[in-house]
Design a protein around this motif. Structure first.
Motif, PDB file in Angstrom:
ATOM      1  N   ARG A   1       0.283 -10.644 -21.418  1.00 27.65           N
ATOM      2  CA  ARG A   1       1.376 -10.018 -21.878  1.00 27.65           C
ATOM      3  C   ARG A   1       0.848  -8.661 -22.333  1.00 27.65           C
ATOM      4  NH1 ARG A   1       5.986 -12.240 -25.949  1.00 27.65           N
ATOM      5  NH2 ARG A   1       6.799 -10.178 -26.075  1.00 27.65           N
ATOM      6  N   GLY A   2       1.778  -7.530 -22.105  1.00 28.43           N
ATOM      7  CA  GLY A   2       1.337  -6.243 -22.612  1.00 28.43           C
ATOM      8  C   GLY A   2       0.199  -5.420 -22.101  1.00 28.43           C
ATOM      9  N   SER A   3      -0.410  -6.140 -21.016  1.00 27.76           N
ATOM     10  CA  SER A   3      -1.620  -5.434 -20.493  1.00 27.76           C
ATOM     11  C   SER A   3      -0.942  -4.352 -19.401  1.00 27.76           C
ATOM     12  CB  SER A   3      -2.768  -6.200 -19.848  1.00 27.76           C
ATOM     13  OG  SER A   3      -2.152  -7.318 -19.374  1.00 27.76           O
ATOM     14  N   ALA A   4      -1.592  -3.493 -18.839  1.00 26.77           N
ATOM     15  CA  ALA A   4      -1.364  -2.476 -17.709  1.00 26.77           C
ATOM     16  C   ALA A   4      -2.527  -2.778 -16.886  1.00 26.77           C
ATOM     17  CB  ALA A   4      -1.492  -1.059 -18.386  1.00 26.77           C
ATOM     18  N   VAL A   5      -2.107  -3.291 -15.705  1.00 26.10           N
ATOM     19  CA  VAL A   5      -2.904  -3.665 -14.679  1.00 26.10           C
ATOM     20  C   VAL A   5      -2.883  -2.848 -13.363  1.00 26.10           C
ATOM     21  CG1 VAL A   5      -3.785  -5.594 -13.148  1.00 26.10           C
ATOM     22  CG2 VAL A   5      -2.831  -6.085 -15.570  1.00 26.10           C
ATOM     23  N   GLY A   6      -3.885  -2.408 -12.954  1.00 24.83           N
ATOM     24  CA  GLY A   6      -3.839  -1.606 -11.655  1.00 24.83           C
ATOM     25  C   GLY A   6      -4.561  -2.496 -10.546  1.00 24.83           C
ATOM     26  N   VAL A   7      -3.626  -2.347  -9.643  1.00 19.73           N
ATOM     27  CA  VAL A   7      -3.961  -3.255  -8.360  1.00 19.73           C
ATOM     28  C   VAL A   7      -4.416  -2.177  -7.434  1.00 19.73           C
ATOM     29  CG1 VAL A   7      -3.146  -4.603  -6.492  1.00 19.73           C
ATOM     30  CG2 VAL A   7      -1.880  -4.782  -8.965  1.00 19.73           C
ATOM     31  N   VAL A   8      -5.740  -2.271  -6.972  1.00 18.13           N
ATOM     32  CA  VAL A   8      -6.590  -1.351  -5.995  1.00 18.13           C
ATOM     33  C   VAL A   8      -6.785  -2.039  -4.698  1.00 18.13           C
ATOM     34  CG1 VAL A   8      -6.989   0.307  -7.617  1.00 18.13           C
ATOM     35  CG2 VAL A   8      -8.518  -1.430  -7.016  1.00 18.13           C
ATOM     36  N   GLY A   9      -6.890  -1.400  -3.735  1.00 17.12           N
ATOM     37  CA  GLY A   9      -7.260  -1.983  -2.323  1.00 17.12           C
ATOM     38  C   GLY A   9      -7.144  -1.038  -1.247  1.00 17.12           C
ATOM     39  N   LYS A  10      -7.760  -1.250  -0.410  1.00 17.62           N
ATOM     40  CA  LYS A  10      -7.494  -0.153   0.963  1.00 17.62           C
ATOM     41  C   LYS A  10      -6.097  -0.648   1.575  1.00 17.62           C
ATOM     42  CE  LYS A  10     -11.684  -0.446   3.052  1.00 17.62           C
ATOM     43  NZ  LYS A  10     -12.609  -0.435   1.700  1.00 17.62           N
ATOM     44  N   ASN A  11      -5.576   0.200   2.434  1.00 15.22           N
ATOM     45  CA  ASN A  11      -4.379  -0.375   3.309  1.00 15.22           C
ATOM     46  C   ASN A  11      -4.909  -1.374   3.922  1.00 15.22           C
ATOM     47  OD1 ASN A  11      -3.052   1.925   2.637  1.00 15.22           O
ATOM     48  ND2 ASN A  11      -2.442   2.513   4.573  1.00 15.22           N
ATOM     49  N   GLY A  12      -3.875  -2.393   3.986  1.00 14.27           N
ATOM     50  CA  GLY A  12      -4.079  -3.763   4.741  1.00 14.27           C
ATOM     51  C   GLY A  12      -4.922  -4.742   3.890  1.00 14.27           C
ATOM     52  N   ALA A  13      -5.191  -4.373   2.549  1.00 10.37           N
ATOM     53  CA  ALA A  13      -5.777  -5.282   1.766  1.00 10.37           C
ATOM     54  C   ALA A  13      -4.931  -6.674   1.367  1.00 10.37           C
ATOM     55  CB  ALA A  13      -6.555  -4.625   0.526  1.00 10.37           C
ATOM     56  N   GLY A  14      -3.629  -6.152   1.259  1.00  7.66           N
ATOM     57  CA  GLY A  14      -2.694  -7.301   0.770  1.00  7.66           C
ATOM     58  C   GLY A  14      -1.849  -6.760  -0.443  1.00  7.66           C
ATOM     59  N   LYS A  15      -2.059  -5.492  -0.564  1.00  7.13           N
ATOM     60  CA  LYS A  15      -1.473  -4.970  -1.911  1.00  7.13           C
ATOM     61  C   LYS A  15       0.371  -5.212  -1.903  1.00  7.13           C
ATOM     62  CE  LYS A  15      -2.893  -1.160  -1.708  1.00  7.13           C
ATOM     63  NZ  LYS A  15      -3.294   0.343  -1.601  1.00  7.13           N
ATOM     64  N   SER A  16       0.631  -4.806  -0.684  1.00  7.05           N
ATOM     65  CA  SER A  16       2.126  -4.742  -0.683  1.00  7.05           C
ATOM     66  C   SER A  16       2.764  -6.028  -0.376  1.00  7.05           C
ATOM     67  CB  SER A  16       2.586  -3.873   0.413  1.00  7.05           C
ATOM     68  OG  SER A  16       1.641  -3.472   1.464  1.00  7.05           O
ATOM     69  N   THR A  17       1.908  -6.833   0.109  1.00  3.32           N
ATOM     70  CA  THR A  17       2.266  -8.201   0.441  1.00  3.32           C
ATOM     71  C   THR A  17       2.306  -9.082  -1.114  1.00  3.32           C
ATOM     72  OG1 THR A  17       1.173  -8.376   2.304  1.00  3.32           O
ATOM     73  CG2 THR A  17       1.826 -10.723   1.606  1.00  3.32           C
ATOM     74  N   LEU A  18       1.366  -8.685  -2.019  1.00  2.00           N
ATOM     75  CA  LEU A  18       1.313  -9.179  -3.361  1.00  2.00           C
ATOM     76  C   LEU A  18       2.730  -8.723  -4.113  1.00  2.00           C
ATOM     77  CD1 LEU A  18      -0.137 -10.813  -5.451  1.00  2.00           C
ATOM     78  CD2 LEU A  18      -1.354  -8.809  -6.158  1.00  2.00           C
ATOM     79  N   LEU A  19       2.887  -7.492  -3.980  1.00  2.00           N
ATOM     80  CA  LEU A  19       4.225  -7.120  -4.689  1.00  2.00           C
ATOM     81  C   LEU A  19       5.510  -7.649  -4.164  1.00  2.00           C
ATOM     82  CD1 LEU A  19       3.775  -3.231  -4.800  1.00  2.00           C
ATOM     83  CD2 LEU A  19       3.249  -4.893  -6.395  1.00  2.00           C
ATOM     84  N   LYS A  20       5.442  -7.846  -2.705  1.00  2.00           N
ATOM     85  CA  LYS A  20       6.459  -8.461  -2.087  1.00  2.00           C
ATOM     86  C   LYS A  20       6.881 -10.067  -2.891  1.00  2.00           C
ATOM     87  CE  LYS A  20       7.215  -6.503   2.438  1.00  2.00           C
ATOM     88  NZ  LYS A  20       6.594  -6.865   3.705  1.00  2.00           N
ATOM     89  N   LEU A  21       5.534 -10.423  -2.578  1.00  2.00           N
ATOM     90  CA  LEU A  21       5.964 -11.959  -3.412  1.00  2.00           C
ATOM     91  C   LEU A  21       6.139 -12.141  -4.771  1.00  2.00           C
ATOM     92  CD1 LEU A  21       2.543 -13.473  -1.927  1.00  2.00           C
ATOM     93  CD2 LEU A  21       5.021 -13.946  -0.903  1.00  2.00           C
ATOM     94  N   LEU A  22       5.615 -11.090  -5.520  1.00  2.00           N
ATOM     95  CA  LEU A  22       5.966 -10.966  -7.066  1.00  2.00           C
ATOM     96  C   LEU A  22       7.414 -10.348  -7.452  1.00  2.00           C
ATOM     97  CD1 LEU A  22       2.890  -9.263  -8.737  1.00  2.00           C
ATOM     98  CD2 LEU A  22       3.672 -11.338  -9.083  1.00  2.00           C
ATOM     99  N   SER A  23       7.782  -9.576  -6.299  1.00  2.00           N
ATOM    100  CA  SER A  23       9.129  -9.296  -6.677  1.00  2.00           C
ATOM    101  C   SER A  23      10.209 -10.084  -5.965  1.00  2.00           C
ATOM    102  CB  SER A  23       9.256  -7.760  -6.163  1.00  2.00           C
ATOM    103  OG  SER A  23       8.928  -7.633  -4.952  1.00  2.00           O
ATOM    104  N   ARG A  24       9.561 -11.074  -5.185  1.00  2.00           N
ATOM    105  CA  ARG A  24      10.761 -12.168  -4.816  1.00  2.00           C
ATOM    106  C   ARG A  24      11.458 -11.834  -3.318  1.00  2.00           C
ATOM    107  NH1 ARG A  24      14.114 -15.797  -8.385  1.00  2.00           N
ATOM    108  NH2 ARG A  24      14.444 -14.053  -9.894  1.00  2.00           N
ATOM    109  N   THR A  25      10.969 -10.757  -2.874  1.00  2.00           N
ATOM    110  CA  THR A  25      11.612 -10.244  -1.553  1.00  2.00           C
ATOM    111  C   THR A  25      11.201 -11.234  -0.491  1.00  2.00           C
ATOM    112  OG1 THR A  25       9.947  -8.725  -0.974  1.00  2.00           O
ATOM    113  CG2 THR A  25      11.887  -7.933  -2.218  1.00  2.00           C
ATOM    114  N   THR A  26      10.146 -12.023  -0.669  1.00  2.00           N
ATOM    115  CA  THR A  26       9.772 -12.879   0.357  1.00  2.00           C
ATOM    116  C   THR A  26       9.083 -14.134  -0.299  1.00  2.00           C
ATOM    117  OG1 THR A  26       9.160 -13.487   2.785  1.00  2.00           O
ATOM    118  CG2 THR A  26       7.768 -11.904   0.922  1.00  2.00           C
ATOM    119  N   ALA A  27       9.138 -15.199   0.349  1.00  2.00           N
ATOM    120  CA  ALA A  27       8.368 -16.519  -0.187  1.00  2.00           C
ATOM    121  C   ALA A  27       7.133 -16.715  -0.017  1.00  2.00           C
ATOM    122  CB  ALA A  27       9.297 -17.719   0.002  1.00  2.00           C
TER     123      ALA A  27
END
Lengths: 282, 415
Positions: B58-84
């Protein structure tokens, strides 16, 4: 150390079929009202007649039906003026159809929102239903005004005590429009064929329901259509309540009601399952 | 005493490849009846994320890095619950919201005011929340004059500003921020960065920041997650992440032939297929000496159609991923044309190479008729620079302490 139950959200691959997340739904109640507003307000924005369109639309439809089915095809109207005979059916059908179309298009029409943000997806079909209900209220008001006008000018109309049951009728129609709509919307996420069939199917259903004709004139060999169509007794009963013509079949109404509850619950479960990964397949 | 705000265990997400059609219906039916996934199904699956485990305090600022296709947006989608997810679990403490959905649900016919309420509610605020923040939101967006105008009449800048303002005023414990900062004018961008710093600085609020840009990740975050081909390569401090990301990037750029690279954006009307450096004697070199005249040689290939007004730009990023300088041929009014399928070379001499010792990432962007034709996301090459005789006097300067050399004309006057 955090306790096991301390988490506010747990995201898992599969949820229980019956976990309908109704508590969460309640938390988002403000959103429902805003969506209802979003459905209603743009329909008359930038029009000269404004909200008048809410009443003009059913009037024009009734007018067209009166000409085609009354004047040209001469379908009997149980001895009532055509305008009066068609209107309750059309008004109720508009309600069903609009709520049904909105809920069955939930995933396809809102994929841009669903792909970006989470909220209980059920909010959208429910707001669609409420918006349709508002429309229905306005149109019903118009119908009652016309009804009174005819009554005063001497037409014999005998509304019955059955009018008190019209909330139940509305409830049955809501159950079907939402229930079937939810099921279809869940399947359209994978098979878009359904959305093409939808407009056609809804039109077919309209002609299979006694809206522009009384149930009494259905020929013997087509009676089964009206028997398996759970909406038939509902529409007949609605017209009967206001005009005193047609049939009010209690047993068939009850069957429709119970079947409606099942369809609705099935819809909820299917929809709930589809919403979790809809965005991957749509 | 630190609390865990997000706990991710064994997280995985697979997608089915190919199109959905009659075949998929048949497969679905078979799957339903047999009760297990068919072999064919397994072959057609792509794991966008697999075996991801991490915890965020809690309280930390975390940068998520990676090339296109590394899975960043998938991780975001899962965290924001737009997909399971397909496997594993995510546990979250507190409300979560993301700034990647700026303007979601904006209805063009509704006014700015109406849309603020609608958008806020979509993101989970109640009417009361929004009402109490309304003035702040409007002030932040700077569109107060147009509040009662339908947003379809807004300029795209106004639209985005209003949308971002709503998102930035969400009061949630966990925020996910994507690179939305590429919107609006410079002044508004600065406002956004300040707002983000304020959010991250706020006690107890956890921020996940997703970006390609290591420099901004370093500026905003203290921890990082580095994703590569759907796997979590490294979780650690932002310095560790940045080092790992840059060196993996360098390994990738140096080991992959330019023509075969797929990490590119743009129309493809003209593409970069080869690049090398030459000294003034015409020898191919791999290390530049500061102060040397260097020829940058680009081999370009034209696509299926004739290309006019080609403009080529190059820029240098320092090891901290800061852009040190950009030069487009168009700055010097140089444009060129190419015939379909033509392969040709463009050479540019930079006299007195100004940057000091270090390794620089070279970005190359090709623009055709003001439209991006080719841009290599990971850069075109890494250029090594050693100390040279920049000043022509043999003085090495004090170059360990700065990145750029420059010459001056000196005058000394006495009365």
């Amino acid at each position: 150390m955090e306790k096991k139950d301390n988490w506010s959200i747990e995201i898992l691959p599969k949820a229980s079929l019956l976990d309908l997340k109704l508590g969460e739904f309640w938390k988002y109640r403000d959103l429902i009202l805003l969506f209802v507003k979003r459905e209603l307000v743009p329909t008359y924005k930038q029009t000269i007649l404004g909200p008048l369109w809410f009443v003009l639309q059913p009037l024009l439809t009734t007018f067209v039906y009166s000409i085609i089915f009354g004047v040209v095809a001469r379908i009997p109207t149980d001895g009532l003026p055509q305008l009066l005979f068609y209107m309750p059916g059309i008004v109720l059908w508009n309600f069903f159809n609009s709520a049904f179309m909105k809920s069955s298009g939930t995933f396809n029409a809102n994929s841009h929102i669903f792909g970006k943000v989470y909220f209980p997806r059920l909010i959208l079909p429910v707001s669609g239903l409420l918006a349709s209900l508002v429309n229905f209220g306005i149109q019903l008001g118009l119908f009652i005004v016309i009804l009174l006008f005819y009554k005063i000018s001497g037409t014999t109309i005998t509304p019955g005590w059955h009018l008190l049951l019209s909330p139940v009728i509305l409830l049955i129609v809501s159950l079907y429009s939402l229930g079937v709509g939810l099921i279809i919307s869940a399947f359209t996420t994978r098979y878009k064929d359904l959305s093409h069939l939808l407009a056609f199917g809804s039109q077919l259903l309209m002609y299979a329901t006694p809206i522009i004709y009384p149930a009494s004139i259905v020929p013997e060999k087509f009676k089964w259509v009206s028997l398996i169509n759970p909406l038939s007794p509902v529409f007949e009963a609605f017209r009967y309540s206001f005009l005193g013509v047609g049939q009010f079949l209690v047993t068939r109404l009850v069957i429709s009601f119970i079947a409606g509850i099942f369809v609705f619950l099935l819809g909820l479960v299917v929809f709930n399952k589809a919403e979790r990964t809809s965005i991957d397949t749509i | 005493m630190s609390q865990i705000a997000i706990k991710v265990e064994n997280l995985g997400k697979s997608y089915r490849l190919g199109t959905l059609g009659t075949q998929s219906l048949k497969e679905d039916i078979i799957n339903w009846f047999s009760g297990q996934k068919s072999v064919k199904h397994k072959e057609n699956t792509h794991w966008a994320l697999r075996n991801i485990n991490f915890e965020i305090e809690r309280g930390s600022a975390v940068g998520v890095v990676g090339k296109n296709g590394a899975g960043k947006s998938t991780l975001l989608k899962l965290l924001s619950r737009t997909t399971a997810p397909t496997t594993g679990s995510i546990k979250i403490l507190g409300k979560i919201s993301s700034l990647l959905e700026v303007g979601t649900g904006f209805h063009p016919e509704l006014t700015g005011r109406e849309n603020v309420f609608l958008n806020g509610a979509i993101m989970g605020m109640t009417k009361t929340d929004i009402r109490s923040k309304f003035d702040e939101i409007v002030e932040f967006s700077g569109v107060s004059r147009f509040l009662d105008t339908p947003v379809k009449r807004y300029s795209s800048g106004m639209y985005v500003r209003l949308a971002f303002a709503v998102a930035a005023h969400l009061e949630t414990e966990i925020m996910i921020i994507d690179e939305v900062l590429a919107v609006g004018d410079v002044e508004f961008q600065k406002k956004c960065v300040d707002k983000m710093k304020q959010v991250t600085g706020n006690e107890g609020r956890t921020v996940l920041f997703v970006s390609h840009n290591i420099a901004s990740v370093k500026a905003l975050c203290n921890y990082g997650l580095f994703l590569e081909s759907g796997q979590l390569r490294l979780a650690g401090t932002v310095q560790e992440i940045s080092d790992a990301y840059i060196s993996s990037n360098r390994g990738f750029v140096e080991s992959t032939e330019l023509a075969l690279r797929t990490d590119r954006t743009g129309s493809g009307a003209v593409q970069l297929v080869d690049f090398f450096l030459r000294d003034m004697a015409g020898n191919q070199i791999d290390t530049i000496l500061t102060g040397e005249d260097i020829e940058f040689c680009f081999t370009l290939k034209c696509g299926n159609e004739k290309a006019r007004n080609i403009d080529l730009g190059l820029n240098f990023y320092d090891p901290e991923e800061r852009n040190m300088g950009t030069l487009y041929s168009s700055y010097q009014k140089v444009y060129f044309d190419a015939e379909p399928h033509e392969i040709f070379s463009v050479r540019c001499v930079i006299p007195g190479f100004p940057f000091t010792i270090g390794t620089y990432r070279l970005g190359v962007r090709i623009v055709v008729n003001n439209e991006e034709a080719d841009w290599l996301l990971a850069g075109a090459a890494f250029v090594r620079v050693e100390n040279g005789d920049f000043f022509g006097t043999g003085s090495p300067g004090f170059s360990k302490h700065y990145m750029t050399n420059y010459l001056g004309r000196w005058h000394i006057e006495r009365n």
